[in-house]
Every structure is written in structure tokens, then in C-alpha cells.
Motif scaffolding. Sequence first.
Motif, PDB file in Angstrom:
ATOM      1  N   GLN A  39       0.760  -0.850   0.349  1.00 50.06           N
ATOM      2  CA  GLN A  39       0.186   0.123  -0.017  1.00 50.06           C
ATOM      3  C   GLN A  39       0.566   0.870   0.113  1.00 50.06           C
ATOM      4  OE1 GLN A  39      -2.523  -0.173   3.759  1.00 50.06           O
ATOM      5  NE2 GLN A  39      -4.170   1.655   2.445  1.00 50.06           N
ATOM      6  N   LYS A  40       0.554   2.059  -0.945  1.00 48.58           N
ATOM      7  CA  LYS A  40       1.359   3.718  -0.668  1.00 48.58           C
ATOM      8  C   LYS A  40       1.261   4.320   0.123  1.00 48.58           C
ATOM      9  CE  LYS A  40       0.911   5.522  -4.659  1.00 48.58           C
ATOM     10  NZ  LYS A  40       0.369   6.811  -5.649  1.00 48.58           N
ATOM     11  N   PRO A  41       1.686   4.734   0.928  1.00 47.34           N
ATOM     12  CA  PRO A  41       1.819   5.568   2.158  1.00 47.34           C
ATOM     13  C   PRO A  41       0.963   6.676   2.132  1.00 47.34           C
ATOM     14  CG  PRO A  41       4.810   5.886   1.777  1.00 47.34           C
ATOM     15  CD  PRO A  41       3.345   4.363   1.173  1.00 47.34           C
ATOM     16  N   PRO A  42       0.277   7.618   3.391  1.00 53.95           N
ATOM     17  CA  PRO A  42      -0.925   8.422   2.724  1.00 53.95           C
ATOM     18  C   PRO A  42       0.941   9.812   2.306  1.00 53.95           C
ATOM     19  CG  PRO A  42      -1.065   7.496   4.757  1.00 53.95           C
ATOM     20  CD  PRO A  42       0.270   6.312   4.658  1.00 53.95           C
ATOM     21  N   GLN A  43       0.644  10.552   2.427  1.00 58.16           N
ATOM     22  CA  GLN A  43       1.823  11.693   2.139  1.00 58.16           C
ATOM     23  C   GLN A  43       1.293  12.657   3.321  1.00 58.16           C
ATOM     24  OE1 GLN A  43       4.237  13.086  -0.132  1.00 58.16           O
ATOM     25  NE2 GLN A  43       4.263  13.815   2.336  1.00 58.16           N
ATOM     26  N   PHE A  44       1.777  12.533   4.551  1.00 58.78           N
ATOM     27  CA  PHE A  44       1.022  13.252   5.976  1.00 58.78           C
ATOM     28  C   PHE A  44       2.606  14.817   5.480  1.00 58.78           C
ATOM     29  CE2 PHE A  44       2.013   9.207   7.297  1.00 58.78           C
ATOM     30  CZ  PHE A  44       0.392   9.099   7.709  1.00 58.78           C
ATOM     31  N   VAL A  45       1.371  16.072   6.178  1.00 56.45           N
ATOM     32  CA  VAL A  45       2.115  17.143   6.338  1.00 56.45           C
ATOM     33  C   VAL A  45       2.269  17.956   7.971  1.00 56.45           C
ATOM     34  CG1 VAL A  45       1.976  19.453   5.033  1.00 56.45           C
ATOM     35  CG2 VAL A  45       1.319  17.384   4.396  1.00 56.45           C
ATOM     36  N   VAL A  46       2.837  17.943   8.230  1.00 59.46           N
ATOM     37  CA  VAL A  46       2.575  18.424   9.545  1.00 59.46           C
ATOM     38  C   VAL A  46       3.010  20.718   9.590  1.00 59.46           C
ATOM     39  CG1 VAL A  46       3.801  19.146  11.737  1.00 59.46           C
ATOM     40  CG2 VAL A  46       3.590  17.079  10.439  1.00 59.46           C
ATOM     41  N   PHE A  47       2.085  20.966   9.800  1.00 58.79           N
ATOM     42  CA  PHE A  47       2.627  22.145   9.994  1.00 58.79           C
ATOM     43  C   PHE A  47       1.860  22.754  11.394  1.00 58.79           C
ATOM     44  CE2 PHE A  47      -0.004  22.399   6.290  1.00 58.79           C
ATOM     45  CZ  PHE A  47      -0.030  23.041   5.069  1.00 58.79           C
ATOM     46  N   SER A  48       3.075  23.842  11.788  1.00 59.56           N
ATOM     47  CA  SER A  48       3.270  23.469  13.907  1.00 59.56           C
ATOM     48  C   SER A  48       4.078  24.865  13.632  1.00 59.56           C
ATOM     49  CB  SER A  48       4.382  22.773  13.998  1.00 59.56           C
ATOM     50  OG  SER A  48       5.942  23.287  13.213  1.00 59.56           O
ATOM     51  N   TRP A  49       3.716  25.262  14.930  1.00 61.26           N
ATOM     52  CA  TRP A  49       3.343  26.800  15.003  1.00 61.26           C
ATOM     53  C   TRP A  49       4.307  27.067  16.223  1.00 61.26           C
ATOM     54  CZ3 TRP A  49       2.067  29.856  11.847  1.00 61.26           C
ATOM     55  CH2 TRP A  49       1.037  29.914  10.495  1.00 61.26           C
ATOM     56  N   ASP A  50       5.722  28.084  16.506  1.00 64.73           N
ATOM     57  CA  ASP A  50       6.879  28.267  17.702  1.00 64.73           C
ATOM     58  C   ASP A  50       6.389  29.472  18.247  1.00 64.73           C
ATOM     59  OD1 ASP A  50       7.821  25.942  16.006  1.00 64.73           O
ATOM     60  OD2 ASP A  50       9.639  27.280  16.055  1.00 64.73           O
ATOM     61  N   GLY A  51       6.042  28.577  19.850  1.00 63.30           N
ATOM     62  CA  GLY A  51       6.273  30.035  20.562  1.00 63.30           C
ATOM     63  C   GLY A  51       4.859  30.577  20.849  1.00 63.30           C
ATOM     64  N   ALA A  52       3.583  29.385  19.797  1.00 64.70           N
ATOM     65  CA  ALA A  52       2.585  29.894  19.809  1.00 64.70           C
ATOM     66  C   ALA A  52       1.485  30.839  21.518  1.00 64.70           C
ATOM     67  CB  ALA A  52       1.191  29.259  19.438  1.00 64.70           C
ATOM     68  N   ILE A  87       7.551  18.931   6.533  1.00 65.13           N
ATOM     69  CA  ILE A  87       7.918  19.429   7.336  1.00 65.13           C
ATOM     70  C   ILE A  87       8.087  21.019   7.611  1.00 65.13           C
ATOM     71  CG2 ILE A  87       8.329  19.806   9.995  1.00 65.13           C
ATOM     72  CD1 ILE A  87       7.041  16.713   9.148  1.00 65.13           C
ATOM     73  N   ILE A  88       7.082  21.732   8.269  1.00 67.49           N
ATOM     74  CA  ILE A  88       6.827  23.414   8.088  1.00 67.49           C
ATOM     75  C   ILE A  88       6.514  23.870   9.325  1.00 67.49           C
ATOM     76  CG2 ILE A  88       5.588  24.971   6.940  1.00 67.49           C
ATOM     77  CD1 ILE A  88       4.787  23.303   4.230  1.00 67.49           C
ATOM     78  N   GLY A  89       7.654  24.793   9.648  1.00 65.84           N
ATOM     79  CA  GLY A  89       7.453  25.445  10.937  1.00 65.84           C
ATOM     80  C   GLY A  89       7.471  27.135  10.809  1.00 65.84           C
ATOM     81  N   ASN A  90       6.088  27.701  11.782  1.00 65.23           N
ATOM     82  CA  ASN A  90       6.080  29.524  11.332  1.00 65.23           C
ATOM     83  C   ASN A  90       6.081  29.704  12.914  1.00 65.23           C
ATOM     84  OD1 ASN A  90       4.998  28.733   8.596  1.00 65.23           O
ATOM     85  ND2 ASN A  90       3.906  26.663   9.478  1.00 65.23           N
ATOM     86  N   HIS A  91       5.496  30.801  12.611  1.00 69.18           N
ATOM     87  CA  HIS A  91       5.389  32.059  13.916  1.00 69.18           C
ATOM     88  C   HIS A  91       4.159  32.814  12.969  1.00 69.18           C
ATOM     89  CE1 HIS A  91       9.852  31.226  13.175  1.00 69.18           C
ATOM     90  NE2 HIS A  91      10.026  31.021  14.404  1.00 69.18           N
ATOM     91  N   PHE A  92       3.722  32.960  14.132  1.00 69.63           N
ATOM     92  CA  PHE A  92       2.473  34.181  13.954  1.00 69.63           C
ATOM     93  C   PHE A  92       3.043  35.444  13.941  1.00 69.63           C
ATOM     94  CE2 PHE A  92      -0.082  30.431  16.730  1.00 69.63           C
ATOM     95  CZ  PHE A  92      -0.709  29.949  15.607  1.00 69.63           C
ATOM     96  N   GLU A  93       3.096  35.923  13.450  1.00 71.56           N
ATOM     97  CA  GLU A  93       4.029  37.451  12.679  1.00 71.56           C
ATOM     98  C   GLU A  93       3.631  37.708  11.744  1.00 71.56           C
ATOM     99  OE1 GLU A  93       5.297  38.812  14.790  1.00 71.56           O
ATOM    100  OE2 GLU A  93       5.875  37.379  16.613  1.00 71.56           O
ATOM    101  N   SER A  94       3.583  38.756  11.294  1.00 71.78           N
ATOM    102  CA  SER A  94       3.076  40.012  10.320  1.00 71.78           C
ATOM    103  C   SER A  94       4.652  39.985   9.264  1.00 71.78           C
ATOM    104  CB  SER A  94       2.486  40.881  10.559  1.00 71.78           C
ATOM    105  OG  SER A  94       1.402  40.450  10.421  1.00 71.78           O
ATOM    106  N   TRP A  95       5.757  38.933   9.314  1.00 75.93           N
ATOM    107  CA  TRP A  95       6.854  39.916   9.055  1.00 75.93           C
ATOM    108  C   TRP A  95       6.763  40.617   7.549  1.00 75.93           C
ATOM    109  CZ3 TRP A  95       9.584  35.154  10.679  1.00 75.93           C
ATOM    110  CH2 TRP A  95       9.620  34.982  12.215  1.00 75.93           C
ATOM    111  N   ASN A  96       7.270  41.346   7.022  1.00 73.81           N
ATOM    112  CA  ASN A  96       6.585  42.198   5.521  1.00 73.81           C
ATOM    113  C   ASN A  96       5.466  41.892   5.345  1.00 73.81           C
ATOM    114  OD1 ASN A  96       9.714  42.998   5.358  1.00 73.81           O
ATOM    115  ND2 ASN A  96      10.034  40.380   4.743  1.00 73.81           N
TER     116      ASN A  96
END
Length: 469
Positions: free
Chosen positions: A85-98, A340-349
Amino acid sequence: MLAARKRIACGAVVTAVAVGLAGCSGSGSPETKPGNTAGTETEGGAHGAKKGPPKSAVRLIGDGSTAYTGVQPGVLKPERLKPGQKPPQFVVFSWDGAGEDSQKLFSHFREVGKKYDAKMTYFLSGVYLLPKDKSKQYSPPQHAVGRSDIGFNDAEGIKNTLRELRGAWQDGNEIGTHFNGHFCGADGGVGTWSVEEWKSEISQAKAFVKNWKTNSGLATEPPLPFDYEKELVGARTPCLEGQKNMMAAARTMGFRYDSSGVGNQVWPKKTEGMWDIPLQLVPVPGRKFETLSMDYNFMFNQSKTVNGDPSQHVYWGNQMRDGLIQAFDRAYDGNRAPLIIGNHFESWNGGTYMRAVEETIKTVCVKDGVRCVTFKELVDWLDAQDPETLERLRGLGVGQKPPTGWQAYLTAPEAPASPLAPAAPGSASAPAPASADGPADDPADGPDAGLNPGPDAGSAPEGEPAAGR
């Protein structure tokens, strides 16, 4: 509002074929903070979650800051892959210091997640639940009592953050930790801490969540609907520093994974009993290098400041979005490694990176066979798999399809020992070791990101102070 404003530090990493700046794991910019804040060749399962049981009586824990309210609703049930079976495509969105501040990005992305069936991991900084007048409750390693490089919170900021944490957990999201004071660099930064110092930091991060009622005096606020001692199973360190000693401490304190490393888009592995799930090098469209899958790193490579040329804001956001989608496509059509994707709750640029992340969620999370999950859901799935299957998955390089097809590859007696498929231009085809020589120059664009060797080296955007003393 927070008494002190966030200072950012990031590292650099160099590979033989790509240069990328190691991700800043701080939440917040110098301007804002919380308080201021079928066949066997089928897809690996559709979106689905087990429904939580009927509501039961709330059992308060400790001073009533947290409570047991039953099994978390909306969590994906892990299922072992069937042969071939083909594995799922996982995507993780994460937020630092939320945390929830005046930008209201925590609440906004909770709604985005519900709209596009995307669960996310929120790495909470413990001091976001500690008011400034109780700052002496925090005794950071190698720093004075009451010191924090991201300040503390106020009653309004604490209440708003608590509201979002409750809702996030009830939506099926994960509450991890980004620890506390966000100290970076050589002068007492987290990269210099011992295992015992990390144990102290982790214990304090837990304590601030488990005792926010006592510390804040917000006695009439509802409890967090989970037992944090059991909920907390993973983390990302400030500035991606100090991973080794942190993991040595965390594995003795109930942690199951860490996402402080730097790597490529390949299937993760365990390091001494914990899943090591790093941020990943991804394309930067139009450039000849890759950078880490985090908003900060795109910002640094583009403007080196959170207030860059307004005429470039749309372009920069599109560049990040397109880079993340290119990274997704090469996994989705290739080795199916989790993105794997990392982010911050910010309005940069001008908030362009928040738009880029939202458009990425909107594009990828609705595709067949895709599961946008939390780290906790991902490690539950990994733990449910046959170890031999995982080993075969780890044998695939960045963007590499199984040479014999999924059915044969995951049912063969032995994994084919084939060479890695040629990497696409600008892709990373090997792990990301540091180079003492520093970054290579881009012939078309001039020298790019990388001020210090190694994923734990610290640097800061132009015009912004580095975290630490």
C-alpha cells in the motif's frame, strides 16, 4: 502586554548542493508578542478521525488549571499499511511559541485548519502563561531569576492564549512546548545547557501550564481540557539549538519526538528512543539554493529584516508558497516522506508569509491521500508500522519513487538496493552536515544565507538583535 519584545536568533547550515539558513524557533518578532501582544497501489487511507466518547465529568488536576475531560476528540486513528500500500502523504504545520496577541493569528489559523481539515501542532512557550509580576517564578538555566528574552504576559494575553489553547485541543490539535525564556547563542543560550539544566527548563515549562491559575489569579477562567503531563510529548528548541542534551533530558520525561533538527525530505528515524523529525531543506524558486521549511528562513534569505521593501512583499510570499508546494509535490509524487513546515504567528514583511502558509494549506491539505496532521498523530502512525516497512521507506531519497512501484517495493522480501534517483535542480540529496567553510556563493545572486557553520549557530536579521545577552 508583554514587558519585553522578542529577539530572534537563527542558525546556518550548508550542504554540498544547497545552502539554507537554519530555522529560527522563536515565536514573535521584535515588534509583537502574545500579550502585546483497491488495489494494493492505493492511497494510504482517506482523511478520518475517530470521534471522541460522550462528554464525561471534568476531573480537575492540581489547582484547576488543567483537567481530564476524556479522550481528545478528532484525533486520527493510526493504521498499519497493508502490504504494497502506498503510504499517505503527511504534512505537519507547526507554530513556534504559539500565543494569541492583537494580530489574532492563532485564532485565525485554527479556523483555517478546520476549513481545510488540517490539524496542527502548537509549540507553547510556558512564559506566555506567566504574568510579569510573577516573573520570579522562572529560574532559567545560566541566567538571573526572572529573566526571559521574550518577556512575560499580562492578564488579557493569558486569557486570550488560554482560550485558543482550549479550542485548539478540542479541535484535535496538539499542544507541544517551545520551553520558556528563548535564550540563544553562546552566552548562556540553550545550546550550552547541560542535560540537568534542560530537565529544569522542561519541568518549569510544564509547571507554568499546570499552575496558571495560581500564578495569574484568573481563578474564574475554565481549565485547559487536558492533562499536560500526559499531553506534552514533543518540542522544538529555541533557534534549533541544544537538541542533543534536550533530547537526553526529554526522553526521560515523557517526550516521544523532537523537531529541532535540520534535514531533508526523507522518512524520519528514531534517535535513542525518540523520533527525530527535523525541519527540512526545501526549494527557493528562482534561486540556486534551498532553505529550511520555515517562514523565518525565507524572510532572512529575502530581506534579512522583518520590514523589507513593500514592493517585494507579494513576490516574497509567492516565493515561499511556491517553494513549499514544490517540496510537497516532489514528496507526493516521489518518496511520500512527511513534509514538515514551521511558522510563527507574525506579520513579517506585511504578513506575506502568513498568506503563503494559508495558501499552502488550502492547496495541499485537500488532495487525495494527504493527511495534514500533528506531530503526535504522525508519531502514532509511525509507531504503528512494521519496522521493516519503515526501513524500506527510509531507503528512498528526496523525491525518489520506488524503482519497482509501491506494490513491489513494500512487499518484496528485501528492499531493492538501487541508487538514489537524481535530485532535481536545487534539491537536497544528502543529509545536511555543517561545513566549516561557510556558505557557497550563488553565482546569479551573490552570497546567501549562512553566517556560522552548523545547524545550531546563531544569527539575526539585519537590524535586529540576536537573542541572548
